[in-house]
Scaffold this active site. Sequence first.
Site, PDB file in Angstrom:
ATOM      1  N   ASP A  37      69.312  89.624  33.603  1.00 18.88           N
ATOM      2  CA  ASP A  37      70.661  89.715  34.105  1.00 18.88           C
ATOM      3  C   ASP A  37      71.533  88.594  33.810  1.00 18.88           C
ATOM      4  OD1 ASP A  37      72.735  91.189  35.849  1.00 18.88           O
ATOM      5  OD2 ASP A  37      72.253  89.399  36.988  1.00 18.88           O
ATOM      6  N   GLU A  84      71.480  91.296  28.916  1.00 17.44           N
ATOM      7  CA  GLU A  84      72.671  91.631  29.241  1.00 17.44           C
ATOM      8  C   GLU A  84      73.354  90.376  28.793  1.00 17.44           C
ATOM      9  OE1 GLU A  84      75.785  92.295  32.556  1.00 17.44           O
ATOM     10  OE2 GLU A  84      74.232  90.846  33.056  1.00 17.44           O
TER      11      GLU A  84
END
Length: 677
Positions: free
Chosen positions: A357, A410
């Site tokens: 993330d 990401e």
Amino acid sequence: MAKTSKVTTQTTEKSKKKVSKKEPLITETVVTATEETQPPAPVILKNVEVFSRFSDFDISLFKSGKHYRLFEKFGSHLTEYQGVPGVYFSVWAPSAKSVSVIGNFNYWDKFSHQLFVRWDSSGIWEGFVPHIGKGEIYKFCIETQNGTFLEKMDPYAQHFEVPPLTASIVWDNWYEWTDSEWMAKRHTKNSLSSPMSVYEVHVGSWRRKNGNEKLTFVELADQLVNYVKDMGFTHIEFMPVMEHPYEPSWGYQVLGYFAPSSRFGTPQDFMYLVEECHKNDIGVLLDWVPSHFPGDAHGLYEYDGTHLYEHPDMRRGYHPDWKSYIFNYGRNEVRSFLISNAIYWLERYHADGLRVDAVASMLYLDYSRNAGEWEPNIFGGNHNLEAISLFKELNETLYSQFPDIQVIAEESTSFTGVSRPIYTGGLGFGQKWMMGWMNDTLKYFAKDPMYRRHHQDQLTFSTVYAFSENFMLPLSHDEIVYGKKSLLEKMPGDEWQRFANLRLLFSYMFTHPGTNLLFMGGEFGQTSEWNFEKSLDWWLLEHAPHRGVQNLMKALNHLYKTEAALYEKQFSQDGFEWIDTSDRNNSVVVYARKGNVHKEQLIIILNMTPLPRENYRIGVPMQGIWAEIFNSDSHEFWGSGKTNKSLIMADEIAWQGKAYSISLTLPPLGASVLKVK
């Protein structure tokens, strides 16, 4: 603090069958010993014997940032010492004046069970507490240099009390895995030349029961796994399942990095869920958050009274967007903590990959900061060199130990080489989210079809850079919250056109180069934005338009998995060719997808307007009989039925740069996929 009561920690009947005996006894050399005592229960000792799980080599690796299995050393571990059962505790707190273990077993007395600090300047405190075992709740009481006592969770705890309670729980993560068949073939499922269709799931809100009660890991192992298998997705990506105190963070404010959230069951319950996925041919990806952590008093922030885990300079150690703290990526012990944690989930929980993330927030020192709020690196630039170094070490380590996994970034910027090998200067990730494709595509589809002719570049631009990285196409949870509307509600037009547009969007996504990720609910046209506090609106499937979208998603997953042209070269320019992008007036585009076998290539035609087009001619790469193998306007998808049921013989008429061409009907707001027979 208010004392927490001991919690009951029961496993389900299914989990009980999987749990084996306790782990083998520790046989390390005794480091320090005092007079042996045998107290009555409850155990209240001021001096207990201590032995160590750490060798000199462990300490050397830890201090140099190269110890990648810290979960075997730190935390709480069930064991015996001189025939007495108990628990070994250890924690890193180099600036502490004293450290003790507190819990119900000693009435939360901070002076009863004091740990011993090692003599080697490692900052590690350790000790053995006899006559306690699995299920005991505990914290570390840390005395700072100014005399303040902090009650902290165990950073390496394998289990926690159910929030809002905050104590750690003595546990083990032993499990008798029976997914060897999946593990043996996993390299074929995670290969870059294999189909990867990912269903993104928030555990707490996928489906609920009894009004609004969350499903457990064991219940999800039945309901979610069967659903995903029926839909045809190849992988599930779980939004963070690690323990987190604040539920509205959706799991992205992690504190218990080594524990699945107790909201849904025990660690063994989550292992059972992963195992059931594998038994049903479904891979498991876990969201992993090395970018930041919250500042809760019982957590990692100022763990020993100093900036231990977070960077001490708040220009690098504080995240203004999320009001959280950023790891000190240059501190060796912190690097070992993070890499050990990634390995832990891949090894102990058999995860098939990690989706990392907020990578962009780690790569740039000026991320979400104004001028004067950040400090340049030693070369005067805005790249966080320590984070870049961590990513390279992380990926090199993970892929060397688990060559059949996927680590997916990401990352939302144009940072070069995110998914390129480290030896070529890349970061070494396996794939990267294609955020540019997502933004451009959603903007294009939100436009009235009447005006799409003026914005066709938004649709075609992605292929200019599509092969610079190994891209995954994401339509994730971030796009359907905070007033952005659900995917269906983003679509223009009346009801029929909105559903047709959504079907067209998904068809374009699954025939575009790259792998695919779709957030739960999108597959049946959820009408409202996602709300983490309640279930998806499954009742919508009582209505034909929503069932049609769901049927379309099943068909697309089947098409993607069975047509090699859609995945064998999904990251290569050789696997894609534009046939025509010039028909802007009609908003029609035509392209080919290619695999290893030339004759198995596919032709995809997208009609971005609600007008069907009869006798529309397109160029084809070879002579022969062509068949329509997919049409998003089929009646089974709640379309108008403008399909090409008959086989189509290619004409020897040059068209669009091809020696042969065919004439067919284009469905309104529809996609047609052709293959030569």
